[in-house]
Scaffold this motif. Structure first.
Motif, PDB file in Angstrom:
ATOM      1  N   ASP A 186     -30.296  24.651 -36.849  1.00  0.00           N
ATOM      2  CA  ASP A 186     -30.058  25.838 -36.023  1.00  0.00           C
ATOM      3  C   ASP A 186     -31.058  25.892 -34.862  1.00  0.00           C
ATOM      4  O   ASP A 186     -32.263  25.949 -35.069  1.00  0.00           O
ATOM      5  CB  ASP A 186     -30.195  27.092 -36.894  1.00  0.00           C
ATOM      6  CG  ASP A 186     -29.862  28.371 -36.135  1.00  0.00           C
ATOM      7  OD1 ASP A 186     -29.470  28.293 -34.950  1.00  0.00           O
ATOM      8  OD2 ASP A 186     -29.994  29.455 -36.737  1.00  0.00           O
ATOM      9  N   LEU A 189     -18.569  27.076 -36.110  1.00  0.00           N
ATOM     10  CA  LEU A 189     -18.259  27.898 -37.295  1.00  0.00           C
ATOM     11  C   LEU A 189     -16.751  28.000 -37.543  1.00  0.00           C
ATOM     12  O   LEU A 189     -16.322  27.882 -38.695  1.00  0.00           O
ATOM     13  CB  LEU A 189     -18.914  29.280 -37.185  1.00  0.00           C
ATOM     14  CG  LEU A 189     -20.451  29.252 -37.297  1.00  0.00           C
ATOM     15  CD1 LEU A 189     -21.024  30.655 -37.159  1.00  0.00           C
ATOM     16  CD2 LEU A 189     -20.891  28.635 -38.609  1.00  0.00           C
ATOM     17  N   LEU A 216     -26.478  23.512 -34.510  1.00  0.00           N
ATOM     18  CA  LEU A 216     -25.845  24.820 -34.360  1.00  0.00           C
ATOM     19  C   LEU A 216     -26.448  25.512 -33.150  1.00  0.00           C
ATOM     20  O   LEU A 216     -27.651  25.754 -33.100  1.00  0.00           O
ATOM     21  CB  LEU A 216     -26.082  25.661 -35.627  1.00  0.00           C
ATOM     22  CG  LEU A 216     -25.652  27.123 -35.583  1.00  0.00           C
ATOM     23  CD1 LEU A 216     -24.139  27.252 -35.411  1.00  0.00           C
ATOM     24  CD2 LEU A 216     -26.091  27.852 -36.861  1.00  0.00           C
ATOM     25  N   ALA A 217     -25.595  25.808 -32.154  1.00  0.00           N
ATOM     26  CA  ALA A 217     -26.065  26.570 -30.992  1.00  0.00           C
ATOM     27  C   ALA A 217     -25.569  28.000 -31.173  1.00  0.00           C
ATOM     28  O   ALA A 217     -26.076  28.728 -32.020  1.00  0.00           O
ATOM     29  CB  ALA A 217     -25.552  25.921 -29.713  1.00  0.00           C
ATOM     30  N   GLY A 218     -24.529  28.410 -30.435  1.00  0.00           N
ATOM     31  CA  GLY A 218     -23.966  29.737 -30.665  1.00  0.00           C
ATOM     32  C   GLY A 218     -23.004  29.740 -31.846  1.00  0.00           C
ATOM     33  O   GLY A 218     -22.709  30.789 -32.431  1.00  0.00           O
ATOM     34  N   GLY A 219     -22.475  28.581 -32.169  1.00  0.00           N
ATOM     35  CA  GLY A 219     -21.613  28.462 -33.344  1.00  0.00           C
ATOM     36  C   GLY A 219     -20.168  28.843 -33.115  1.00  0.00           C
ATOM     37  O   GLY A 219     -19.387  28.881 -34.060  1.00  0.00           O
ATOM     38  N   HIS A 220     -19.793  29.135 -31.854  1.00  0.00           N
ATOM     39  CA  HIS A 220     -18.426  29.637 -31.664  1.00  0.00           C
ATOM     40  C   HIS A 220     -17.367  28.542 -31.586  1.00  0.00           C
ATOM     41  O   HIS A 220     -16.182  28.838 -31.519  1.00  0.00           O
ATOM     42  CB  HIS A 220     -18.370  30.584 -30.459  1.00  0.00           C
ATOM     43  CG  HIS A 220     -18.675  31.996 -30.892  1.00  0.00           C
ATOM     44  ND1 HIS A 220     -19.699  32.279 -31.770  1.00  0.00           N
ATOM     45  CD2 HIS A 220     -18.079  33.175 -30.622  1.00  0.00           C
ATOM     46  CE1 HIS A 220     -19.711  33.585 -32.000  1.00  0.00           C
ATOM     47  NE2 HIS A 220     -18.737  34.156 -31.310  1.00  0.00           N
TER      48      HIS A 220
END
Lengths: 299, 164
Positions: A54, A39, A32-36
């Motif tokens: 994360d 997610l 998981l980096a920024g999750g954009h």
């Protein structure tokens, strides 16, 4: 929409992330980096990882470092930081221009460069910019570090040269010479903001001659790709040749089988191929206009 | 699948709150369902509409696309932290006077994104206002009055700043 349940692991270093990927290697594990990208996929059920590692707490993976010949963008650097980086605008504007074209203010505040590039979404903005910039991607894995040229990195939809258990740590963006120029232009999807097509251009010039050219596209194919026939048409051409952008852009799909052009509910392959030529021409005209205006001057 | 929970700390509008969340809990749900801040709205849930916009460490983000555990330790500002009913923020007053809302569902997100714009650029052009609000959708107003409201608020905040 709620993501399915998963085990959450927060790490403090890139090495710890690699260890965690190995430790959970027998399960479906993701970073998981920024999750954009992640997610939304988890919320819609397209991705259901059992373990999420994360990287948000890994400070060493964040930030922009300006070197003599290249600028290093660490993986967890947000789009906004790249879009606002004056050094990059001066040294190789194709990357910040692509970063500024992503999503909206809120998305750019959270989404990360490394996450974007490692995801290899065909409609993301950064991959073509990395190809045109001739960037170098740094990866860390159980066997140590390695460097991957952008040209070898993007392999297919959501598929890159990264191996299982490897982490993208940084991207080096070479600086352009003072006579070079770059541009990124896109036709955004009106609903999602992703690129229906996006074209990145870097031109290296010698007097009025185009000495080298790198032109790459997002959105049109299953992954970001160089438009080699366009590059061939440009190299050796003259900046004063007003018909050159249209002539070169007209070759955008010359060596591409028509079935390879993406075809979906947003745009037919025929329309996309047309958009690709139009936006390639605009990108070339923009870059040519910028030659010699000093915006890429070193230092 | 185990449903382990994590203890996190959020400082919301200046008040530090500790709570236990499942890893999959989104920040918007932690704020609304666990902590009672119902200002941020659940809209499209797909990172597009901006109704869920809050500030995390001073920057506007879409709280439907952030895990609560990602925000552990962060300062969060919701619309509840902007002004009080009897002492509205200049942006809130301007939205009211310029009719920058009809149903009001997008307004908390609009206000927080606009606040961030004015923090960075106290005197934005109309084009800059529109670009800044690109990630906030409104299905009532047609946006004209929202742009008017942000302009009005900017002018008043600048005048107040000048008077200090």
């Amino acid at each position: 929409m709620y993501p399915a349940s998963f085990e959450y692991v927060a790490v403090d270093s890139a090495e710890e992330a690699i260890d965690s990927l190995a430790e959970h290697g027998d399960r479906e594990v993701t970073l998981l980096a920024g999750g954009h990208s992640l997610l939304p996929m988890m919320k819609s059920g397209l991705a259901s990882p059992e373990v999420v590692v994360d990287l948000g707490g890994v400070d060493a993976l964040s930030g922009i470092e300006r070197g003599d010949d290249a600028t290093r963008i660490n993986a967890m650097t947000e789009y906004a930081a790249v879009a606002d980086d004056e050094g990059l605008w001066s040294d190789n504007p194709v990357v910040p221009e692509a970063a500024a074209a992503i999503g909206d203010v809120q998305v750019r505040n959270v989404g990360t460069v490394g996450g974007n590039v490692a995801h290899s979404d065909p409609a993301a903005d950064l991959p073509a910019a990395m190809l045109a910039a001739d960037a170098t991607i740094h990866a860390l894995g159980p066997d140590g570090e390695r460097e991957i040229p952008a040209a070898d990195f993007f392999q297919a939809m959501f598929t890159t040269a990264l191996a299982d258990g490897e982490l993208l740590t940084a991207i080096d963006v070479p600086h352009l010479g003072s006579d070079d120029a770059a541009a990124y232009v896109k036709k955004a999807s009106p609903s999602s903001g992703y690129a229906l097509v996006g074209v990145a251009v870097v031109l290296e010039t010698d007097g009025e001659e185009i000495a080298d050219a790198r032109v790459a596209a997002n959105g049109a194919f299953d992954h970001a790709m160089a438009l080699e026939p366009v590059e061939e048409e440009l190299v050796g051409g003259s900046l004063d040749d007003e018909s050159l952008p249209e002539r070169a852009a007209g070759r955008a799909t010359d060596d591409v089988e028509s079935y390879l052009v993406l075809d979906d509910e947003q745009a037919s392959s025929e329309y996309r191929a047309h958009l690709l030529e139009v936006y390639a021409e605009r990108a070339l005209e923009t870059a040519i206009d910028r030659v010699g205006d000093g915006s890429n001057a070193d230092g | 699948m185990t449903t382990d929970t994590h203890e996190i700390t959020l400082t919301v509008n200046g008040t530090t709150r500790e709570l236990r969340v499942e890893p999959r809990t989104l920040l918007i749900h932690a704020l609304r369902d666990e902590l009672g801040y119902t200002g941020p709205k659940v809209g499209c849930e797909t990172t597009l509409c901006g109704a869920c916009t809050v500030h995390v460490d001073g920057k506007p983000v879409k709280s439907c696309t952030m895990l609560a555990v990602q925000a552990d330790g962060a300062d969060v500002t919701t619309v509840e932290g902007l002004g009080e009913a009897d002492e509205l923020h200049p942006l809130q007053t301007a939205f009211q006077e310029e009719h920058g809302l009809q149903c009001g569902y997008c307004t908390p997100g609009m206000l927080l994104t606009a606040l961030s714009l004015l923090e960075d650029e106290p005197d934005p052009t109309r084009a800059e206002i529109r670009e800044a609000l690109e990630g906030n959708l409104c299905r009532c107003t047609g946006y004209q009055n929202i742009v008017d409201a942000v302009e009005t608020a900017a002018a008043r905040m600048n005048a107040a700043e000048g008077a200090d």
